[in-house]
Scaffold this motif. Structure first.
Motif, PDB file in Angstrom:
ATOM      1  N   GLU A 268       0.823  -1.204   0.000  1.00 32.07           N
ATOM      2  CA  GLU A 268       0.000   0.000   0.000  1.00 32.07           C
ATOM      3  C   GLU A 268       0.863   1.262   0.000  1.00 32.07           C
ATOM      4  O   GLU A 268       0.636   2.180  -0.788  1.00 32.07           O
ATOM      5  N   SER A 337     -16.080   4.237   9.258  1.00 32.70           N
ATOM      6  CA  SER A 337     -16.116   4.402   7.800  1.00 32.70           C
ATOM      7  C   SER A 337     -16.910   5.645   7.419  1.00 32.70           C
ATOM      8  O   SER A 337     -16.468   6.446   6.583  1.00 32.70           O
ATOM      9  N   LEU A 385     -10.445   8.832  -1.889  1.00 28.49           N
ATOM     10  CA  LEU A 385     -10.237   7.385  -1.763  1.00 28.49           C
ATOM     11  C   LEU A 385      -9.439   7.044  -0.509  1.00 28.49           C
ATOM     12  O   LEU A 385      -9.713   6.053   0.174  1.00 28.49           O
ATOM     13  N   ASN A 386      -8.457   7.878  -0.198  1.00 26.77           N
ATOM     14  CA  ASN A 386      -7.607   7.611   0.961  1.00 26.77           C
ATOM     15  C   ASN A 386      -8.319   7.829   2.287  1.00 26.77           C
ATOM     16  O   ASN A 386      -7.767   7.520   3.347  1.00 26.77           O
ATOM     17  N   GLN A 389      -9.804   3.830   2.362  1.00 25.65           N
ATOM     18  CA  GLN A 389      -8.919   2.674   2.181  1.00 25.65           C
ATOM     19  C   GLN A 389      -8.055   2.363   3.406  1.00 25.65           C
ATOM     20  O   GLN A 389      -8.009   1.214   3.862  1.00 25.65           O
ATOM     21  N   THR A 447     -10.233  -1.028  -2.811  1.00 23.48           N
ATOM     22  CA  THR A 447     -11.165  -0.539  -1.797  1.00 23.48           C
ATOM     23  C   THR A 447     -12.517  -1.226  -1.925  1.00 23.48           C
ATOM     24  O   THR A 447     -13.143  -1.601  -0.922  1.00 23.48           O
TER      25      THR A 447
END
Length: 480
Positions: A268, A337, A385-386, A389, A447
């Motif tokens: 990653e 999340s 996105l980060n 993930q 993801t």
């Protein structure tokens, strides 16, 4: 086992009462627990990441070559070491977190010492990469000028490598006990000192890369020493009972989980770091490399926020699974999340709104600033996105899924995303934007898969496996 756990609200009646409460009430209670962990953890990770980022910023104000040298060393050489050390150290998140949740407090100090043995040995193995970094960087496509400068800086940064080996086990040891405020205060003080001495040595005295190496090495070792003083003096509420021969027992199983953790997180961390290396193979790479480096610098700061939630959810999941509260672990994943993605959306908007201005915080070159502005839209997508993930990776670490996620990362990042980036960047001549855009595709795929896996997980079975893991790797304490 659950009856002995030191977790807050850990007895069965409280757990059952909370599960019977309404969704908003449960969400609020869990958010409070998460922010109690995530707030100081985010602050700590930002402070520690800012050590390298500030060094890079001051180097960029000194010269374009110094910026490229520090950026490449931070991203490629130190980035490789950081990924390995953080990855291997993350095995402690699983073990210490589940042991703490299960009430096995005295095993935490043993686990930390085992991790020190493994990580210090790994650091010795990594030394040749630092020593021979100039030819390695040229081999992967960097120019001779950048490779020589980055290689010289890498050689001076060897003390940082061994600070990593000490620091990450200490952090996981403290995190699992929720002692995140201690790390936050230490990191804050060191960051202030680092900023002052970086300005003094790099800019005021004009020492350039030499000043950068002195301040960065000193800051990392100051963090390690301060944390060790805290642990040795306080005994960490019974988790530290002195050095023990038991640290050398069961090393094979510990190494196995550490390696799985390292592979998972390295794949990653290195993924977007490879972006700088690939960009270095473009024609006239200095400006694109500097622009990508600035974007990665900002993306790194944002990632530190997600890593704070990564640490929080890893502690929450491992503690609750260790205590046998599998429903609480599952609900915690949902709450973190939602929270992390909401913050990611806000930061994405901020990046887009300031795309014409933020480059000048890192460079005085109009050409570099213009190239950075062109990449801002892709940076905004990456930021979003980060936000999710790393959180899902924290769930994986808390539950002990490192090996599974390692395979997923190989497939999504290196068999899909990386080839797509190369095709878009070189074959279709889209340059740095194409390389980065293709690699984002790999992140989206990875993801999505982790979301599905987390959604269908049997959390009761995970709790049973956590209990077995604690029992197998516990043991008695035998002090020197």
């Amino acid at each position: 086992m659950a009856a002995d756990t030191p977790l807050l609200n850990n007895n069965r009646s409280n757990v059952e009462a909370e599960e019977a409460a309404s969704f908003p009430v449960r969400f609020g209670l869990e958010s409070k627990r998460l922010w109690h962990l995530a707030g100081p953890a985010i602050f700590t990770t930002i402070c520690q990441y800012s050590l390298g980022a500030l060094t890079q910023t001051f180097a960029g104000l000194h010269s374009e070559l110094d910026l490229a040298a520090v950026s490449v060393e931070n991203s490629v050489i130190a980035g490789l070491a950081f990924g390995v050390m953080l990855g291997m150290g993350s095995a402690l998140e699983t073990l210490c977190g589940q042991a703490y949740g299960g009430g096995q407090i005295r095993t935490l100090g043993v686990y930390m010492q085992r991790s020190w043995i493994i990580l210090l040995t790994t650091a010795l193995v990594l030394v040749p990469i630092y020593v021979w970094s100039p030819p390695i960087l040229e081999l992967i496509g960097e120019t001779t000028e950048i490779s020589d400068a980055a290689g010289k800086f890498a050689l001076w940064m060897l003390p940082q490598l061994f600070a990593y080996a000490m620091n990450f086990p200490i952090q996981k040891f403290l995190q699992s006990q929720r002692k995140v405020l201690v790390m936050a205060w230490i990191s804050a003080v060191v960051l202030v000192l680092h900023a002052v001495f970086s300005w003094l040595l790099i800019l005021k005295l004009g020492w350039g890369l030499t000043g950068a190496a002195i301040t960065l090495n000193s800051s990392w070792w100051l963090i390690v020493i301060a944390q060790l003083f805290y642990i040795f003096i306080t005994g960490s509420d019974g988790a530290w009972n002195g050095f023990t021969w038991l640290a050398f027992a069961d090393l094979f199983g510990f190494v196995k989980l550490s390696l799985a953790s390292a592979v998972m997180l390295c794949l990653e961390f290195w993924y977007l770091m490879i972006l700088i290396v690939i960009t270095g193979r473009l024609k006239h790479p200095l400006i694109p490399v500097d622009a990508i480096s600035i974007c990665m610098n900002l993306n790194g700061w944002d990632t530190m926020i997600a890593l704070g939630f990564n640490a929080a959810i890893s502690v929450r999941v491992s503690n609750e699974l260790g205590a046998g509260n599998f429903n609480a672990a599952k609900f915690s994943v949902l709450v973190v999340s939602v929270t992390s993605v909401s913050i990611g959306v806000l930061i994405m908007i901020l990046v887009v709104a300031t795309r014409d201005y933020f480059p000048y915080l890192f460079t005085t070159s109009d050409a570099v600033a213009a190239e950075t502005t062109k990449l801002a839209s892709i940076l905004a997508v990456t930021v979003l996105l980060n936000s999710l993930q790393p959180v899902l990776s924290g769930v994986a670490v808390g539950a002990g899924w490192q090996a599974l996620v390692a395979y997923i990362n190989i497939a999504c990042y290196y068999l899909v995303g990386l080839p797509a980036g190369i095709i878009l960047g070189f074959t279709l001549h889209l340059g740095a934007e194409g390389i980065w855009g293709g690699m984002i595709g790999g992140i989206i795929l990875q993801t999505s898969i982790l979301v599905v896996i987390t959604s269908i997980t049997n959390w009761k079975r995970e709790a049973e496996q956590a209990e077995s893991r604690v029992m197998n790797w516990g043991g008695s304490i035998i002090n020197f």
